[in-house]
Design an enzyme around this catalytic site. Structure first.
Site, mmCIF file in Angstrom:
data_model
loop_
_atom_site.group_PDB
_atom_site.id
_atom_site.type_symbol
_atom_site.label_atom_id
_atom_site.label_comp_id
_atom_site.label_asym_id
_atom_site.label_seq_id
_atom_site.Cartn_x
_atom_site.Cartn_y
_atom_site.Cartn_z
ATOM 1 N N GLN A 171 -4.460 -4.846 7.243
ATOM 2 C CA GLN A 171 -5.480 -5.796 6.781
ATOM 3 C C GLN A 171 -5.474 -7.085 7.583
ATOM 4 O O GLN A 171 -6.393 -7.891 7.452
ATOM 5 C CB GLN A 171 -5.272 -6.129 5.291
ATOM 6 N N LYS B 100 -10.399 -0.231 10.594
ATOM 7 C CA LYS B 100 -10.671 -1.476 9.864
ATOM 8 C C LYS B 100 -11.080 -2.607 10.812
ATOM 9 O O LYS B 100 -11.524 -3.656 10.381
ATOM 10 C CB LYS B 100 -9.449 -1.880 9.041
ATOM 11 N N ASP C 27 3.231 -4.055 8.207
ATOM 12 C CA ASP C 27 1.992 -3.274 8.061
ATOM 13 C C ASP C 27 0.832 -4.247 8.249
ATOM 14 O O ASP C 27 0.498 -5.029 7.353
ATOM 15 C CB ASP C 27 1.977 -2.641 6.661
ATOM 16 N N CYS D 100 -4.756 2.461 -3.578
ATOM 17 C CA CYS D 100 -3.505 2.994 -2.990
ATOM 18 C C CYS D 100 -2.341 2.028 -3.208
ATOM 19 O O CYS D 100 -1.487 1.867 -2.320
ATOM 20 C CB CYS D 100 -3.650 3.309 -1.510
ATOM 21 N N HIS E 87 0.870 -1.185 0.000
ATOM 22 C CA HIS E 87 0.000 0.000 0.000
ATOM 23 C C HIS E 87 0.907 1.235 0.000
ATOM 24 O O HIS E 87 2.011 1.193 0.566
ATOM 25 C CB HIS E 87 -0.835 -0.057 1.276
HETATM 26 C C1 LIG Z 1 -2.391 -2.699 3.755
HETATM 27 C C2 LIG Z 1 -2.758 -1.298 4.144
HETATM 28 N N1 LIG Z 1 -1.821 -0.496 4.670
HETATM 29 C C3 LIG Z 1 -2.110 0.754 5.047
HETATM 30 C C4 LIG Z 1 -3.367 1.297 4.907
HETATM 31 C C5 LIG Z 1 -3.632 2.719 5.321
HETATM 32 O O1 LIG Z 1 -4.507 2.783 6.392
HETATM 33 P P1 LIG Z 1 -4.893 4.211 7.032
HETATM 34 O O2 LIG Z 1 -5.518 4.994 5.911
HETATM 35 O O3 LIG Z 1 -5.843 3.889 8.121
HETATM 36 O O4 LIG Z 1 -3.628 4.826 7.508
HETATM 37 C C6 LIG Z 1 -4.377 0.509 4.359
HETATM 38 C C7 LIG Z 1 -5.732 1.068 4.140
HETATM 39 O O5 LIG Z 1 -6.407 0.768 3.195
HETATM 40 C C8 LIG Z 1 -4.064 -0.825 3.972
HETATM 41 O O6 LIG Z 1 -5.002 -1.620 3.438
#
Ligand SMILES: Cc1ncc(COP(=O)(O)O)c(C=O)c1O
Length: 406
Positions: free
Chosen positions: A200, A223, A197, A364, A119
């Site tokens: 998910q 989430k 990270d 993203c 992401h």
């Molecule tokens: C794998 C992953 N990393 C990071 C993020 C970013 O999350 P946030 O917008 O809550 O910082 C997301 C959100 O879609 C994600 O799916």
């Protein structure tokens, strides 16, 4: 204990709307159960004050609730309150590491290693760190089912230049579940640090941060059926002491003089200003709610069954290409797909006419789509409240897309 899906569904106010909304966009953000909304309402209405600065009754109640929330959230993923920092989102958690740890530890001649599936939140901060510090950003590639190769990781680590490996626990597009424990073991053996990270992963499967052993593990509250505006960063205790702060200001200091300031110890050094107090209470309530419906292992089992059904049903539609691992057991609770000759925005638009909510675009993850050779994908993502009928509704809507585009 198996999930009682009828009880789970009764917890969500959005399911009482007359339109019969089919929400298949939990990967973007989860809907909120009543228990979370009530907890925030009750705390915000009757027990609220700023924290760590008052001695009156409400301040003491708020302090206690905030500290209890940190302990609850840490325990949910097998961490400790002393290693659990509240941020605004996982994006902020990763930026914190890139600035606080990265600027102090990454320099010219060093590598930061990420993967093609990241992401932007776990990509752009490393790009920027490498630019600031004259380091090199390297990528691990993916096989045709969207998996990394541990042999490639070993080969990249072999030259001893890697300072950090940053990797998604579960991909938000492919669904790939990465072997993060093994990545940590190999990276540590090569002297590199690891950031995972978990945005998910935490909402979908049991996660034990201490067993994984990553130096940094970040995730995001919204989430996991919690509120927006709160993220989490777990940092291994040994690293905390040597990390300079990222944001500076109130609440993160020990002594402030006219020209000099010394920093608070441990996690408090990284929580400048008023933290997300009501949100922390809401996130703790979300952890309680997940446990009350049967626990995250039961959520995982339910979502894996829904994902297997979705892979079978969507995969059987002619002209649809699913990306990511073919087996539900190897992936998280989402299915991304491309329809030959139809732009995903048209797909999502037509599907939305049936009140089915999916997400279209690059999610993203623009470099990933470039690597996959598709401009964008449509993603259906699942939660504890998803039922097979909703997958059937999606497949009917996909049929409508194919009818329109011939
Ligand atoms: C794998 C992953 N990393 C990071 C993020 C970013 O999350 P946030 O917008 O809550 O910082 C997301 C959100 O879609 C994600 O799916």
């Amino acid at each position: 204990m198996a999930l009682d899906v009828a009880t789970v569904r009764a917890a969500f106010p959005y399911l009482e709307r007359p339109e019969g909304i089919v929400y298949l966009d939990s990967g973007a953000s989860a809907q909120k159960p009543r228990a979370v909304l009530d907890a925030m309402h009750d705390f915000g209405g009757s027990h609220y004050a700023n924290i760590h600065r008052g001695v009156h009754r409400l301040a003491r109640e708020a302090d206690a609730a905030f500290d209890a929330a940190r302990a609850r959230v840490a325990a949910f993923v097998g961490s400790t309150p002393q290693e659990t920092i509240f941020t605004g989102s996982v994006t902020q958690s990763i930026n914190l590491v890139a600035h606080a740890w990265g600027d102090a530890n990454v320099g010219e001649g060093d590598d930061v290693v990420i993967t093609h599936m990241e992401h932007h939140a776990n990509l752009v901060p490393w790009q920027q760190l490498c630019r600031r510090r004259g380091a090199t950003l390297r990528y691990l590639g993916l096989d045709d089912e969207g998996r990394i190769s541990l042999d490639e990781l070993d080969a990249v680590l072999a030259d001893g230049r890697t300072k950090l490996v940053a990797i998604a626990h579960v991909s938000n597009v492919l669904g790939t579940r990465n072997p993060v424990g093994e990545v940590v073991r190999r990276a540590h053996a090569a002297g590199a640090r690891v950031l995972v990270d978990g945005a998910q992963a935490v909402p979908q499967q049991p996660v034990d941060v201490s067993a994984i052993g990553a130096d940094f593990y970040g995730w995001t509250g919204h989430k996991l059926y919690g509120p927006t505006g709160i993220g989490v960063l777990h940092v291994r205790r040994e690293l905390l002491a040597d990390m300079p702060p990222f944001l500076t200001g109130g609440d993160m200091i020990r002594i402030v003089d006219f020209q000099e300031t010394s920093w608070a110890d441990g996690i408090h050094r990284f929580e400048a200003g008023t933290p997300p107090i009501i949100e922390a209470v809401g996130l703790a309530a979300a952890c309680d709610w997940v446990d009350a419906i049967g626990g995250i292992a039961a959520v995982h089992a339910h979502e894996e069954a829904v994902t297997a059904y979705a892979l079978e049903r969507i995969g059987a539609v002619d002209g649809v290409r699913i990306v990511g691992p073919r087996a539900a057991s190897e992936r998280g609770a989402l299915v991304s797909f491309a329809i030959d000759g139809v732009h995903p925005h048209d797909v999502a638009e037509i599907i939305a006419r049936d009140e089915v909510c999916v997400r279209a675009g690059q999610h993203c993850a623009e470099p990933l789509h470039r690597a996959l050779g598709v401009p964008a994908t449509t993603r259906a993502s699942f939660a504890a409240h998803t039922v097979p009928d909703e997958i059937d509704a999606l497949v009917t809507s996909i049929g409508r897309v194919l009818d329109i585009f011939g």
